[in-house]
Scaffold this motif. Sequence first.
Motif, PDB file in Angstrom:
ATOM      1  N   TYR A  88     -10.130  -5.254  -1.385  1.00  0.00           N
ATOM      2  CA  TYR A  88      -9.076  -4.784  -0.480  1.00  0.00           C
ATOM      3  C   TYR A  88      -8.028  -5.882  -0.400  1.00  0.00           C
ATOM      4  O   TYR A  88      -8.365  -7.058  -0.192  1.00  0.00           O
ATOM      5  CB  TYR A  88      -9.684  -4.522   0.896  1.00  0.00           C
ATOM      6  N   CYS A  89      -6.769  -5.534  -0.638  1.00  0.00           N
ATOM      7  CA  CYS A  89      -5.711  -6.545  -0.618  1.00  0.00           C
ATOM      8  C   CYS A  89      -4.989  -6.553   0.722  1.00  0.00           C
ATOM      9  O   CYS A  89      -4.555  -5.510   1.205  1.00  0.00           O
ATOM     10  CB  CYS A  89      -4.704  -6.263  -1.729  1.00  0.00           C
ATOM     11  N   PRO A  91      -2.679  -9.663   3.454  1.00  0.00           N
ATOM     12  CA  PRO A  91      -2.263 -11.059   3.618  1.00  0.00           C
ATOM     13  C   PRO A  91      -3.376 -11.941   4.206  1.00  0.00           C
ATOM     14  O   PRO A  91      -3.341 -13.148   4.102  1.00  0.00           O
ATOM     15  CB  PRO A  91      -1.075 -10.960   4.580  1.00  0.00           C
ATOM     16  N   GLY A 115      -4.710  -0.451   1.180  1.00  0.00           N
ATOM     17  CA  GLY A 115      -4.302  -0.242   2.569  1.00  0.00           C
ATOM     18  C   GLY A 115      -2.829   0.126   2.617  1.00  0.00           C
ATOM     19  O   GLY A 115      -2.083  -0.153   1.678  1.00  0.00           O
ATOM     20  N   GLU A 118      -0.263  -0.062   8.939  1.00  0.00           N
ATOM     21  CA  GLU A 118      -0.717  -1.334   9.528  1.00  0.00           C
ATOM     22  C   GLU A 118      -2.087  -1.727   8.998  1.00  0.00           C
ATOM     23  O   GLU A 118      -2.684  -2.691   9.451  1.00  0.00           O
ATOM     24  CB  GLU A 118      -0.769  -1.208  11.053  1.00  0.00           C
ATOM     25  N   GLY A 119      -2.590  -0.954   8.046  1.00  0.00           N
ATOM     26  CA  GLY A 119      -3.872  -1.337   7.466  1.00  0.00           C
ATOM     27  C   GLY A 119      -4.938  -0.281   7.694  1.00  0.00           C
ATOM     28  O   GLY A 119      -4.653   0.827   8.113  1.00  0.00           O
ATOM     29  N   ILE A 133      -8.590  -9.847  -0.600  1.00  0.00           N
ATOM     30  CA  ILE A 133      -7.796 -10.762  -1.434  1.00  0.00           C
ATOM     31  C   ILE A 133      -6.309 -10.666  -1.105  1.00  0.00           C
ATOM     32  O   ILE A 133      -5.792  -9.582  -0.848  1.00  0.00           O
ATOM     33  CB  ILE A 133      -8.018 -10.420  -2.928  1.00  0.00           C
ATOM     34  N   ILE A 135      -2.438 -11.830  -2.668  1.00  0.00           N
ATOM     35  CA  ILE A 135      -1.785 -12.370  -3.874  1.00  0.00           C
ATOM     36  C   ILE A 135      -0.704 -13.378  -3.494  1.00  0.00           C
ATOM     37  O   ILE A 135      -0.014 -13.900  -4.353  1.00  0.00           O
ATOM     38  CB  ILE A 135      -1.191 -11.266  -4.774  1.00  0.00           C
ATOM     39  N   GLY A 136      -0.570 -13.663  -2.205  1.00  0.00           N
ATOM     40  CA  GLY A 136       0.419 -14.673  -1.795  1.00  0.00           C
ATOM     41  C   GLY A 136       0.808 -14.473  -0.342  1.00  0.00           C
ATOM     42  O   GLY A 136       0.502 -13.428   0.245  1.00  0.00           O
ATOM     43  N   PHE A 138       2.981 -13.270   1.754  1.00  0.00           N
ATOM     44  CA  PHE A 138       4.105 -12.379   2.057  1.00  0.00           C
ATOM     45  C   PHE A 138       3.509 -10.998   2.337  1.00  0.00           C
ATOM     46  O   PHE A 138       2.358 -10.728   1.985  1.00  0.00           O
ATOM     47  CB  PHE A 138       5.101 -12.296   0.884  1.00  0.00           C
ATOM     48  N   VAL A 139       4.295 -10.159   3.015  1.00  0.00           N
ATOM     49  CA  VAL A 139       3.794  -8.838   3.424  1.00  0.00           C
ATOM     50  C   VAL A 139       4.529  -7.736   2.658  1.00  0.00           C
ATOM     51  O   VAL A 139       5.747  -7.750   2.562  1.00  0.00           O
ATOM     52  CB  VAL A 139       3.996  -8.616   4.944  1.00  0.00           C
ATOM     53  N   LEU A 140       3.758  -6.842   2.064  1.00  0.00           N
ATOM     54  CA  LEU A 140       4.334  -5.704   1.332  1.00  0.00           C
ATOM     55  C   LEU A 140       4.067  -4.425   2.112  1.00  0.00           C
ATOM     56  O   LEU A 140       3.282  -4.418   3.058  1.00  0.00           O
ATOM     57  CB  LEU A 140       3.672  -5.618  -0.055  1.00  0.00           C
ATOM     58  N   THR A 141       4.674  -3.327   1.680  1.00  0.00           N
ATOM     59  CA  THR A 141       4.505  -2.070   2.423  1.00  0.00           C
ATOM     60  C   THR A 141       3.117  -1.469   2.202  1.00  0.00           C
ATOM     61  O   THR A 141       2.690  -0.604   2.946  1.00  0.00           O
ATOM     62  CB  THR A 141       5.546  -1.028   1.942  1.00  0.00           C
ATOM     63  N   GLY A 142       2.457  -1.922   1.145  1.00  0.00           N
ATOM     64  CA  GLY A 142       1.136  -1.339   0.895  1.00  0.00           C
ATOM     65  C   GLY A 142       0.332  -2.216  -0.041  1.00  0.00           C
ATOM     66  O   GLY A 142       0.859  -3.167  -0.618  1.00  0.00           O
ATOM     67  N   PRO A 146      -0.146  -5.211  -4.985  1.00  0.00           N
ATOM     68  CA  PRO A 146      -1.102  -6.300  -5.233  1.00  0.00           C
ATOM     69  C   PRO A 146      -2.275  -5.844  -6.120  1.00  0.00           C
ATOM     70  O   PRO A 146      -2.719  -6.579  -6.992  1.00  0.00           O
ATOM     71  CB  PRO A 146      -1.584  -6.667  -3.834  1.00  0.00           C
TER      72      PRO A 146
HETATM   73  N1  4H1 Z   1      -0.439  -5.528   8.634  1.00  0.00           N
HETATM   74  C1  4H1 Z   1       0.156  -5.438   7.317  1.00  0.00           C
HETATM   75  C2  4H1 Z   1      -0.866  -5.288   6.217  1.00  0.00           C
HETATM   76  C3  4H1 Z   1      -2.072  -4.482   6.661  1.00  0.00           C
HETATM   77  C4  4H1 Z   1      -3.001  -4.178   5.516  1.00  0.00           C
HETATM   78  C5  4H1 Z   1      -2.311  -3.514   4.341  1.00  0.00           C
HETATM   79  C6  4H1 Z   1      -1.214  -4.410   3.916  1.00  0.00           C
HETATM   80  C7  4H1 Z   1      -0.514  -3.874   2.701  1.00  0.00           C
HETATM   81  N2  4H1 Z   1       0.448  -4.852   2.315  1.00  0.00           N
HETATM   82  C8  4H1 Z   1       0.076  -5.986   1.703  1.00  0.00           C
HETATM   83  C9  4H1 Z   1      -1.155  -6.113   1.057  1.00  0.00           C
HETATM   84  C10 4H1 Z   1      -1.440  -7.323   0.448  1.00  0.00           C
HETATM   85  C11 4H1 Z   1      -0.511  -8.355   0.495  1.00  0.00           C
HETATM   86  C12 4H1 Z   1      -0.808  -9.656  -0.178  1.00  0.00           C
HETATM   87  N3  4H1 Z   1      -0.107 -10.732   0.191  1.00  0.00           N
HETATM   88  O1  4H1 Z   1      -1.673  -9.704  -1.034  1.00  0.00           O
HETATM   89  C13 4H1 Z   1       0.676  -8.173   1.140  1.00  0.00           C
HETATM   90  N4  4H1 Z   1       0.968  -6.992   1.719  1.00  0.00           N
HETATM   91  C14 4H1 Z   1      -0.196  -4.655   5.016  1.00  0.00           C
END
Ligand code: 4H1
Length: 246
Positions: A88-89, A91, A115, A118-119, A133, A135-136, A138-142, A146
Amino acid sequence: MIIKVLTLFPEMFQGPLNVSIIKNAQEKGLLDIEYINIRDFTDSKHKKVDDYPYGGGAGMVMTPQPIFDCYESTIKTLHSSSKPRTIYCSPKGKTFHQEMAIEMAKEKELVFICGHYEGVDQRVIDELITDEISIGDFVLTGGELPVAVIIDTIARLIPGVLGQQESFQEESFYSGLLEYPHYTRPQNFRGLTVPSVLFSGNHKEIEKWRRKKSLEITLHRRPDLIEKAELTEEDKKNINAFKNHC
Ligand SMILES: NC[C@H]1CCC[C@@H](CNc2ccc(C(N)=O)cn2)C1
C-alpha cells in the motif's frame, strides 16, 4: 511474476504500463499484471466505496468492505498458499529504494492496493497490508502513480525483461554511485562534441573515465552515497583530487 493491482481507477495504468519495455515483458509472459476494480466489490446499492471519516474532518475515507472482498477474491486466484506480499503506497510508508525493488523482484506474486481520497480505513492496513511504502516526501491524489513507479522499477529487474543492450548489471557495478554521462551519434552536434576518450577504443581507459565521472557526479550531488559505496584505492585517490580542486 504475477501482479494484481486493486484500484478504483484501472484506466490510470493503461498508459505507463502498456508501452515499451513493460508491455514487451507482458507479451513475453515474463510479467502478468491484472487490474481489479475495487468498485466491482461494493455491496452498497449506490456503488459507494468511500464514506465520511469517524471523528469528522475533511475528505472521504475508502470503506473496508469493498477492499476486503476484492482482496479475498483476488488472492483466491493466486497459487501460493501463504499470504502474498501486499503493498500500500502512502506518504507514511517506508521510503522506497532500489534495494527494496531488488528484493521484491524475487517474489512470484505481488498485490498492490491503491488508496485514494483521504486513504483507506485503517483496518485494511492492519489486516491486509504487509508493506506500506512511500516513493518520496510528497502527496499525490492517489496511490496509482506510486504503484506504477514501483511496478516499473521491479519489472526491469526481472530476468529477460531488459534486452542485453540495457544491462542493469552495469548499474549494479556502479551500485551506490550515480551513473556516468551517456553519449551517442553524432560526434559533433551543433558544435557540441563528445569526450574523445569514448572513441579511443581503449576499453580500460573508457572504464576509468566512466568510473571517474561517476565518482565526480556522486561527490557533487549525493556525497552521502560515497560513504556507503565500495571504493577502490584508485577511487579514493580520485575523490581526494576532486576535493582538493573544489
Ligand atoms: N492523506 C493522503 C494520502 C492518504 C492515502 C492515499 C494517498 C494517495 N496519495 C499518495 C500515495 C503515496 C504517496 C507517496 N509519497 O508514495 C503520495 N501520495 C494520499
